[in-house]
Enzyme design. Structure first.
Site, short mmCIF file in Angstrom:
data_model
loop_
_atom_site.label_atom_id
_atom_site.label_comp_id
_atom_site.label_asym_id
_atom_site.label_seq_id
_atom_site.Cartn_x
_atom_site.Cartn_y
_atom_site.Cartn_z
N ASP A 1 0.84 -1.20 0.00
CA ASP A 1 0.00 0.00 0.00
C ASP A 1 0.88 1.25 0.00
OD1 ASP A 1 -2.86 1.12 0.51
OD2 ASP A 1 -1.59 2.16 1.96
N TYR B 1 3.36 9.73 0.54
CA TYR B 1 4.41 9.12 1.34
C TYR B 1 5.82 9.49 0.84
CZ TYR B 1 0.47 6.15 2.76
OH TYR B 1 -0.74 5.69 3.21
N LYS C 1 -2.15 6.23 -4.22
CA LYS C 1 -3.26 7.15 -3.97
C LYS C 1 -3.04 8.53 -4.58
CE LYS C 1 -3.63 4.87 0.53
NZ LYS C 1 -2.23 4.42 0.64
N HIS D 1 -7.11 9.73 -1.99
CA HIS D 1 -6.56 9.65 -0.63
C HIS D 1 -7.46 10.29 0.42
CE1 HIS D 1 -2.41 9.27 1.54
NE2 HIS D 1 -3.41 9.04 2.36
#
Length: 341
Positions: free
Chosen positions: A74, A79, A108, A139
């Site tokens: 994921d 990130y 996302k 997201h």
């Protein structure tokens, strides 16, 4: 000459029964380890979240995770480590550790790219070194000031409050998400951090139904109404922060972890498992997909060993009684406003 005695029929039957039971158990585990989405694709029920994983360590972590058995990863543009994840995946493919079709990769769309969905998807694919995504999620259900495709800074206004873009609707965003499917960039699309109201609206205006809603849910924040609503309408639920974020969220948000719960520690002793394993098993038996995060080899192994036991109905009900309606992951601290208010 003494004849060799044949194996008694009852002994042979017992052996065959044991083999058959072993096969059935193996098939049961295989079925339990994946969920078929409304798009027709299968999604592994346990994955590894890569949030807050440092770039230098990601390659070894992901390679080790694949060796343990993880097939679902994921990711997210936010990130800021898709490039490092891509390098790890490329190495895994090159060395023959796994094939692309063996893995399920999620990423996302960030808030600032709601008006640039296709471009953002392509940017993520390039960083991940992939030809397609298995799952692409919105997201957060909010559009913010665009800061450049793939950049994930949360733009704040002069008062230090999240700079929300009120010109882009979630319906517009979703139809652009659907375009990524028709273009062959993505196999399944979904939503994240959507409540019942927003999920219902998405079902109403979508041509391609959301396959997944990824939400925070754990024993302290069970959200049965939302989970049940999604499942009733064919939307799989992925539990992010399934262990209440543990130390990471305690440090980031000052939250309390369910892993310190004395009652859950008692259950762990009963099953001869860790508290984390009991909590993850609870998530699986709720028919949710779980994506625990860990940067430690022993934790990666521990979190994956949740298919060799089953919680009783009584213990499932007991954990249900632990609900505190306690959200641990709330970006209000950084955005200057509470989006969940």
């Amino acid at each position: 000459m003494k004849q060799r005695q044949s194996k008694p029929k009852d002994s042979l039957s017992l052996s065959l029964s044991i083999v058959a039971a072993s096969i059935r158990q193996s098939h049961h585990i295989e079925e339990e380890m994946a969920m078929t989405l409304n798009s027709g694709f299968k999604m592994p029920i346990i994955g590894l979240g890569v949030w807050r994983m440092e770039g230098k360590d990601i390659k070894d972590l992901l390679i080790n995770a694949i060796k343990i058995g993880y097939r679902h990863f994921d990711c997210a543009a936010y990130y800021q480590n898709e490039g490092e994840v891509g390098e790890a995946l490329a190495e895994a493919f090159k060395t023959g550790l796994v094939k692309r079709e063996d893995l399920f990769i999620t990423t996302k769309l960030w808030n600032s790219d709601h008006g640039h969905v296709v471009e953002a998807c392509k940017a993520s694919l390039k960083k991940l070194q992939l030809d397609y995504l298995d799952l692409f999620l919105v997201h957060f259900p909010i559009a913010t000031k665009h800061t450049g495709v793939g950049t994930t800074a949360s733009a704040l206004d002069e008062e230090g409050v999240l700079d929300i873009d009120t010109t882009i609707s979630l319906e517009t965003t979703w139809h652009a998400m659907e375009q990524t499917v028709s273009m062959g960039l993505v196999r399944s699309i979904g939503i994240s951090n959507y409540d019942i109201f927003l999920t219902r609206d998405c079902l109403a205006y979508s041509k391609i139904k959301p396959a997944v809603n990824q939400i925070e849910t754990h024993p302290y924040f069970q959200r049965d109404s939302l989970v049940n609503f999604c499942q009733k309408h064919g939307i799989a639920v992925t539990a992010h922060t399934p262990l209440t974020g543990s130390l990471a969220n305690t440090e980031r948000f000052g939250s309390v972890s369910c892993l310190d719960d004395q009652d859950l520690k008692g259950l762990a002793e009963k099953y001869k498992k860790t508290v984390a394993q009991v909590v993850l098993r609870w998530g699986i038996q709720r028919n949710t997909i779980i994506i625990p995060k860990s940067s430690k080899q022993e934790r990666l192994e521990e979190n994956y060993k949740v298919f060799d036991f089953e919680l009783t109905n009584e213990d499932m009900e007991f954990i249900k009684s632990k609900d505190r309606k306690y959200r641990t992951n709330n970006p209000a601290k950084f955005w200057g406003l509470d989006l969940y208010a």
